[in-house]
Scaffold this motif. Structure first.
Motif, PDB file in Angstrom:
ATOM      1  N   GLN A   1      -7.315  48.893  15.952  1.00 19.23           N
ATOM      2  CA  GLN A   1      -7.999  48.363  17.271  1.00 19.23           C
ATOM      3  C   GLN A   1      -7.178  47.459  17.993  1.00 19.23           C
ATOM      4  O   GLN A   1      -7.915  46.826  18.910  1.00 19.23           O
ATOM      5  N   LYS A   2      -5.966  47.688  18.127  1.00 13.02           N
ATOM      6  CA  LYS A   2      -5.347  46.913  18.978  1.00 13.02           C
ATOM      7  C   LYS A   2      -4.226  47.753  19.762  1.00 13.02           C
ATOM      8  O   LYS A   2      -4.081  48.614  18.977  1.00 13.02           O
ATOM      9  N   VAL A   3      -3.772  47.342  20.845  1.00 14.66           N
ATOM     10  CA  VAL A   3      -2.919  48.274  21.763  1.00 14.66           C
ATOM     11  C   VAL A   3      -1.468  47.779  21.362  1.00 14.66           C
ATOM     12  O   VAL A   3      -1.240  46.496  21.505  1.00 14.66           O
ATOM     13  N   ASN A   4      -0.658  48.944  20.718  1.00 20.13           N
ATOM     14  CA  ASN A   4       0.757  48.451  20.581  1.00 20.13           C
ATOM     15  C   ASN A   4       1.438  49.110  21.757  1.00 20.13           C
ATOM     16  O   ASN A   4       1.422  49.955  22.257  1.00 20.13           O
ATOM     17  N   ARG A   5       2.806  48.353  21.981  1.00 21.08           N
ATOM     18  CA  ARG A   5       3.466  48.687  23.146  1.00 21.08           C
ATOM     19  C   ARG A   5       4.905  48.857  22.536  1.00 21.08           C
ATOM     20  O   ARG A   5       5.411  47.595  21.975  1.00 21.08           O
ATOM     21  N   VAL A   6       5.669  49.829  22.415  1.00 23.04           N
ATOM     22  CA  VAL A   6       7.090  49.840  21.950  1.00 23.04           C
ATOM     23  C   VAL A   6       8.014  50.584  22.708  1.00 23.04           C
ATOM     24  O   VAL A   6       7.771  51.492  23.237  1.00 23.04           O
TER      25      VAL A   6
END
Length: 346
Positions: A256-261
């Motif tokens: 439920q969190k946005v990951n940015r890779v």
């Protein structure tokens, strides 16, 4: 025989599509029957002849070699044991006395007793999913684009990359867009590309974002080995790619969190869609298509009209080896039917 018929070449079979499936079928049929292979493109071989071998220090069984061998077996176009007509688009058909009269937009016409549809597939256009940035941001490629350049200087940029990502199922398994089917080849070609790139550039970190791996067909053990040793599997589907600083950044949700890779490059594993000519051919020949837009196969390559057949990827996404095998199988079916009819006549 009317005036129209007397001036038009007559064939036992006509194959619509000069990809590897259609050409393989023609090779089986032509020693016994008079035939013609017709394609709307100016070059024969279809998608299979555009791809390169992905072998590293071992064969990766991608099937390209089967297409290469077929081209060698056929030799020069002028020596084919069947007529080959390129750059012709079907415009109309009528049936008379059990034969199909086919006309093309150029004004050319032929008559054939049997028709084999082998119109093949085409890669999904990744520009139709703009959220992934293909054609907009730098360093974003499609898997087919990489395949076409593996044996050339086209992938030398990867030597400067440290970290790349694959995103699977681009254009496939999307019920909202009426492409709910699995293209059956994307996971396999992505893993083979990953193996090839890792072999050429051992320093690369390769991540693969996926729903689930579809290791269908032969050599599943090899593909499973590649997935374990060469790539880091991440079971999430990024919903967008951004590029604020010139490098692609993948966004996906986890817990439920946005990951940015951030990566140096992204490869979109595009699915396969029916060739644009498939729907047109189906409408003109009045044969049924399935819910995914492919020619409906009722078994043994039999379509919904008498003496009209389908083979290869015209009836659904297939890899090169399977498409060639299917072309041969359906050709044997046509040949057996023709021989049965000839025995009945005699």
């Amino acid at each position: 025989m009317n005036q129209f018929t007397s001036s038009v070449p007559i064939y036992d079979f006509a194959i619509l599509g000069a990809g590897v499936a259609g050409l393989s079928a023609a090779r089986i049929l032509s020693p016994s029957l008079k035939g013609v292979v017709i394609d709307s493109e100016e070059q024969a071989g279809g998608l299979a002849w555009q791809l390169g071998c992905k072998a590293t220090d071992r064969c990766l069984y991608c099937g390209v070699c089967h297409g290469i061998q077929l081209r060698r077996d056929l030799g020069n176009f002028s020596s084919y044991p069947f007529d080959l007509i390129l750059g012709q688009q079907l415009s109309s058909m009528f049936k008379e006395n059990g034969n199909y009269h086919l006309s093309f937009k150029s004004g050319r016409s032929i008559i054939a007793h049997s028709i084999l549809i082998a119109t093949g597939i085409q890669p999904f256009d990744a520009r139709q999913v703009p959220q992934y940035g293909y054609g907009t941001f730098p360093h974003i490629y499609t898997g087919i684009e990489i395949e076409r350049n593996l044996n050339s200087e086209g992938v030398k940029a990867f030597n400067a990359y440290q970290k790349i990502a694959f995103i699977q199922c681009i254009g496939s398994r999307n019920f909202k867009e009426k492409r709910g089917y699995c293209s059956r080849v994307c996971c396999r070609y992505a893993l083979r590309i990953a193996e090839d790139l890792a072999f050429q550039y051992p320093h690369l970190q390769i991540d693969m974002y996926y729903m689930d791996l579809q290791l269908l067909g032969g050599k599943k053990e090899l593909l499973a080995e590649i997935s374990e040793k060469r790539v880091r599997l991440i079971r999430h589907m990024p919903y967008r790619v951004e590029s604020p600083n010139g490098k692609p950044i993948l966004l996906f949700e986890d817990d439920q969190k946005v990951n940015r890779v951030e990566y140096d490059a992204v490869i979109l594993s595009v699915g396969m869609t029916p060739n644009p000519g498939t729907k047109q051919v189906a409408d003109i020949l009045r044969v049924n298509i399935d819910d995914d837009g492919f020619i409906k196969d009722y078994g043994d390559g039999i379509a919904s009209q008498e003496n009209i057949y389908v083979c290869g990827a015209a009836s659904g996404a297939k890899d090169i080896e399977t498409a060639i095998s299917d072309g041969k199988k359906v050709a044997q079916r046509i040949l057996s039917v023709h021989q049965y009819l000839q025995q009945g006549i005699s």
